[in-house]
Design a protein around this motif. Structure first.
Motif, short mmCIF file in Angstrom:
data_model
loop_
_atom_site.label_atom_id
_atom_site.label_comp_id
_atom_site.label_asym_id
_atom_site.label_seq_id
_atom_site.Cartn_x
_atom_site.Cartn_y
_atom_site.Cartn_z
N MET A 163 -2.31 7.66 7.73
CA MET A 163 -2.92 7.47 9.05
C MET A 163 -4.45 7.36 8.98
SD MET A 163 -0.36 7.02 10.88
CE MET A 163 -1.31 6.73 12.37
N GLN A 164 -5.04 7.86 7.91
CA GLN A 164 -6.48 7.69 7.73
C GLN A 164 -6.81 6.22 7.42
OE1 GLN A 164 -8.36 10.28 4.90
NE2 GLN A 164 -8.27 12.05 6.25
N ASP A 165 -5.85 5.49 6.84
CA ASP A 165 -6.10 4.11 6.39
C ASP A 165 -5.45 3.05 7.27
OD1 ASP A 165 -7.45 5.21 4.28
OD2 ASP A 165 -6.00 4.63 2.74
N TYR B 104 0.87 -1.18 0.00
CA TYR B 104 0.00 0.00 0.00
C TYR B 104 0.90 1.23 0.00
CZ TYR B 104 -3.38 -3.51 1.50
OH TYR B 104 -4.16 -4.64 1.58
N ALA B 105 0.75 2.08 -1.01
CA ALA B 105 1.67 3.20 -1.19
C ALA B 105 0.98 4.54 -0.95
CB ALA B 105 2.26 3.18 -2.59
N TYR B 106 1.67 5.40 -0.20
CA TYR B 106 1.20 6.75 0.10
C TYR B 106 2.35 7.70 -0.23
CZ TYR B 106 -2.51 4.24 2.40
OH TYR B 106 -3.56 3.38 2.65
N MET B 107 2.19 8.45 -1.32
CA MET B 107 3.28 9.26 -1.84
C MET B 107 2.91 10.73 -1.85
SD MET B 107 5.57 7.00 -2.35
CE MET B 107 6.22 5.59 -3.24
N GLY B 108 3.77 11.57 -1.27
CA GLY B 108 3.48 12.99 -1.15
C GLY B 108 4.31 13.86 -2.07
N PHE B 109 3.66 14.86 -2.65
CA PHE B 109 4.30 15.80 -3.56
C PHE B 109 3.88 17.22 -3.20
CE2 PHE B 109 3.66 11.79 -5.69
CZ PHE B 109 4.84 11.56 -6.37
N ARG B 110 4.64 18.19 -3.70
CA ARG B 110 4.28 19.59 -3.43
C ARG B 110 3.00 19.97 -4.16
NH1 ARG B 110 10.23 22.30 -4.57
NH2 ARG B 110 11.32 21.45 -2.74
N SER B 111 2.93 19.58 -5.45
CA SER B 111 1.79 19.98 -6.28
C SER B 111 1.72 19.06 -7.49
CB SER B 111 1.96 21.43 -6.75
OG SER B 111 3.09 21.53 -7.61
N ARG B 112 0.75 19.31 -8.35
CA ARG B 112 0.59 18.52 -9.57
C ARG B 112 1.88 18.52 -10.40
NH1 ARG B 112 -3.85 17.06 -12.67
NH2 ARG B 112 -5.22 18.25 -11.27
N ALA B 113 2.58 19.64 -10.44
CA ALA B 113 3.78 19.76 -11.27
C ALA B 113 4.91 18.84 -10.79
CB ALA B 113 4.27 21.21 -11.29
N ALA C 191 6.88 13.33 11.95
CA ALA C 191 5.42 13.25 12.07
C ALA C 191 4.96 11.80 12.03
CB ALA C 191 4.75 14.04 10.95
N LEU C 192 5.59 10.99 11.19
CA LEU C 192 5.24 9.57 11.11
C LEU C 192 5.58 8.86 12.41
CD1 LEU C 192 4.27 7.15 9.41
CD2 LEU C 192 6.64 6.89 8.62
N LYS C 193 6.74 9.17 12.97
CA LYS C 193 7.15 8.55 14.23
C LYS C 193 6.16 8.87 15.34
CE LYS C 193 11.18 8.16 17.29
NZ LYS C 193 12.61 8.56 17.48
N GLU D 215 -7.46 0.30 8.93
CA GLU D 215 -8.13 -0.58 7.97
C GLU D 215 -7.13 -1.54 7.32
OE1 GLU D 215 -10.51 -0.32 3.69
OE2 GLU D 215 -10.21 1.49 4.89
N ILE D 216 -5.97 -1.03 6.96
CA ILE D 216 -4.96 -1.86 6.29
C ILE D 216 -4.32 -2.85 7.26
CG2 ILE D 216 -2.70 -1.81 5.14
CD1 ILE D 216 -3.43 0.97 4.12
N LYS D 217 -4.00 -2.36 8.46
CA LYS D 217 -3.28 -3.15 9.45
C LYS D 217 -1.97 -3.72 8.86
CE LYS D 217 -7.30 -4.57 12.19
NZ LYS D 217 -8.29 -3.74 11.49
N PRO D 218 -1.05 -2.83 8.46
CA PRO D 218 0.20 -3.30 7.86
C PRO D 218 1.08 -4.04 8.87
CG PRO D 218 0.34 -0.95 8.32
CD PRO D 218 -1.08 -1.36 8.58
N ASP D 219 1.85 -4.97 8.36
CA ASP D 219 2.81 -5.69 9.21
C ASP D 219 4.09 -4.90 9.38
OD1 ASP D 219 1.19 -8.07 9.48
OD2 ASP D 219 1.67 -8.50 7.38
N VAL D 220 4.38 -4.02 8.42
CA VAL D 220 5.60 -3.22 8.47
C VAL D 220 5.39 -1.97 7.62
CG1 VAL D 220 6.64 -4.40 6.48
CG2 VAL D 220 8.13 -3.30 8.18
N VAL D 221 6.08 -0.89 7.99
CA VAL D 221 6.01 0.37 7.24
C VAL D 221 7.42 0.76 6.81
CG1 VAL D 221 5.35 2.81 7.31
CG2 VAL D 221 4.02 1.11 8.61
#
Length: 250
Positions: free
Chosen positions: A172-174, A129-138, A194-196, A177-183
């Protein structure tokens, strides 16, 4: 680790200030997800550390952001057919246990690129399950390589594409529901911090690839030393760049 003279196959702009460089090694080189290379640029005494995005036999792709004179020279001067001095593969990379079936990857900025190598590797046998962050569409790029897993969420700071916010917020919204074994995560230090904080007390292992300035890439110069939570210090290039999130000070 070895030094090779590679041949540039492609060096092109793929997003705002982001370039993709593909080169051919002299022979097939095994590269683990999360490892990186040190690329020599003519006229600059220090090599540039760049995470491996794809490793397919003799072909290796790395992606980089135009940041200083070295990366701008790399984008400007190294065209198809040019020779490139590369030190590789470096670092420890990501490891996912056989028992860990659900893998979440959380990235931001240029931190998405080592995670693409993880998605490509682990989606063959695990749920990713991938969650990727960017500044903007560009800034959005390489979506195709991110869609190999079970789910992809694109997050943008300005909301121009996908989730409006950070990749950590989207994850964190998911998470329940996902219940990952590792991140697995990589990105700017504030993102990892923030993730920590968000994952504290959840009893899910989180491994982070740190982004640090590097000099040699082999642990000799001590430019990239980071602080560990036990008071010791570690070399990001040699002892990392991947660490268990609770082992390092962010």
């Amino acid at each position: 680790m070895r030094e090779i003279t590679a041949t540039v196959l492609e060096n092109k702009r793929i997003a705002d200030e982001i370039y993709s460089l593909t080169f051919a090694a002299e022979e097939e080189i095994a590269v683990r997800p999360g490892q990186f290379v040190m690329v020599g640029v003519g006229g600059f005494p220090l090599r540039r550390p760049i995470a491996v995005c794809k490793a397919e036999g003799e072909r290796i792709t790395v992606c980089y952001r135009l940041k200083g004179g070295g990366t701008r020279a790399l984008a400007r001067e190294y065209k198809t057919g040019e020779k490139l001095s590369v030190l590789l593969p470096l670092g420890n990379g990501f490891y996912v246990k056989e028992s860990e079936k659900k893998v979440a990857v959380v990235g931001g900025g240029v931190g998405i690129f080592p995670l693409i190598s993880a998605i490509r590797a682990y989606s063959k046998s695990k749920q990713v399950y991938a969650y990727m962050g960017f500044r903007s569409r560009a800034s959005v790029c390489m979506e195709f390589d991110m869609t190999r897993g079970e789910k992809l969420v694109i997050a943008t700071d300005d909301g121009s594409v996908g989730f409006h916010g950070t990749s950590v917020q989207a994850f964190m919204q998911d998470v329940d529901e996902i219940k990952p074994d590792v991140v697995l995560a990589c990105g700017p230090t504030p993102m990892l911090r923030a993730l920590k904080s968000a994952m504290h007390g959840r009893n899910i292992p989180v491994y982070v690839s740190l982004e640090e300035r590097m000099g040699c890439g082999i642990g000799a110069c001590l430019v990239c030393v980071c602080e560990k939570t036990d008071g010791a210090h570690a070399r990001v290039c040699k002892d990392g760049p991947v660490f268990e999130i609770n082992d390092v000070v962010l």
